[in-house]
Design a protein around this motif. Structure first.
Motif, PDB file in Angstrom:
ATOM      1  N   PHE A  12     -13.458 -25.720 -11.304  1.00  0.00           N
ATOM      2  CA  PHE A  12     -12.976 -27.149 -11.751  1.00  0.00           C
ATOM      3  C   PHE A  12     -11.848 -27.455 -10.818  1.00  0.00           C
ATOM      4  N   SER A  42     -15.660 -18.919 -22.143  1.00  0.00           N
ATOM      5  CA  SER A  42     -16.490 -20.227 -22.494  1.00  0.00           C
ATOM      6  C   SER A  42     -17.230 -20.772 -21.546  1.00  0.00           C
ATOM      7  N   THR A  43     -16.701 -20.775 -20.273  1.00  0.00           N
ATOM      8  CA  THR A  43     -17.468 -21.527 -19.228  1.00  0.00           C
ATOM      9  C   THR A  43     -18.918 -20.454 -18.768  1.00  0.00           C
TER      10      THR A  43
END
Ligand SMILES: Nc1ncnc2c1ncn2[C@@H]1O[C@H](COP(=O)(O)OP(=O)(O)OP(=O)(O)O)[C@@H](O)[C@H]1O
Length: 218
Positions: A12, A42-43
């Motif tokens: 990101f 979570s990614t």
């Protein structure tokens, strides 16, 4: 093996969220994903579930590569093959618990009567059948989460992805939800990939993988 992901990398901006991460999940296996805050848990879950596309690497589910499918086909595959349990609040607030549990089946064009019977069976199994006509806002967090577990498994998905499924619950309610999730997944033969930062939650899994700086370390 139901899911295999290799060489997953995703940034990101300047942040490296995943750095050559690899994971394989056997059919029906329950795997906990642990690691420090910001390590990419979570990614990883979102990439495995086809919600985020990795910059590099591939995700294979049931012998089909999913990371490079067009959006429409990935959405369809998610609906058909995956279930989701998030931390809280992911039931549709305007629908009753029963309607929430029927929803995946209705979206998959299962006839109404059959969807109703199957949803009722799971609500009964998870002991929330007496609350089936209430909306999520009219039941406790633990009861809503049990309905979310029923919804995640109602269509017998290959894999259920759970992101901190008990993060918003006290420990007693959390244990009931974990018993429900892992018990029902084992009964139905669905694999579970469960992100958690609590060892107590990981104890319900067959195996734990650890993430650190976007890499799987064990
Ligand atoms: N949409 C986004 N935009 C920018 N950076 C992001 C985005 N999502 C995640 N990140 C960054 O990527 C890294 C991994 O985030 P991720 O949410 O996967 O970690 P996590 O291990 O689940 O953390 P936590 O335990 O705190 O939930 C973090 O540095 C995070 O700030």
């Amino acid at each position: 093996m139901i899911l295999r992901a290799s060489n997953l990398s995703l940034r990101f901006g300047q942040t490296i969220a995943l750095d050559n991460a690899e994971i394989t999940i056997d059919t029906g296996e329950i795997v906990a994903v642990m690691g420090p805050s910001g390590s990419g848990k979570s990614t990883l879950l979102h990439v495995l579930a086809g919600i985020l596309r990795p910059d590099q690497g591939m995700v294979v589910v049931d012998n089909q590569r999913i990371d490079n499918l067009p959006d429409g086909r990935r959405s369809r595959l998610r609906l058909h093959s995956f279930g989701f349990v998030l931390q809280f609040g992911d039931l549709v607030p305007e629908l009753s618990l029963r309607q929430n549990v029927e929803l995946p089946l209705r979206l998959l064009d299962v006839p109404r009567a059959e969807a109703r019977t199957r949803a009722a069976e799971l609500l009964r199994h998870l002991e929330v059948d007496e609350l089936a006509d209430r909306r999520p806002g009219q039941v406790s967090g633990g009861q809503a989460q049990r309905a979310a577990v029923a919804r995640a498994l109602v269509h017998r998905p290959a894999v259920v992805f759970a992101d901190e499924p008990t993060g918003a619950l006290d420990s007693a309610a959390g244990e009931v939800v974990l018993d429900a999730l892992t018990g029902l997944a084992r009964k139905e033969g669905s694999a579970v990939v469960m992100v958690t930062h609590e060892a107590r939650v990981a104890a319900y899994a067959d195996r734990t993988v650890f993430l650190r700086d976007g890499r799987v370390t064990a």
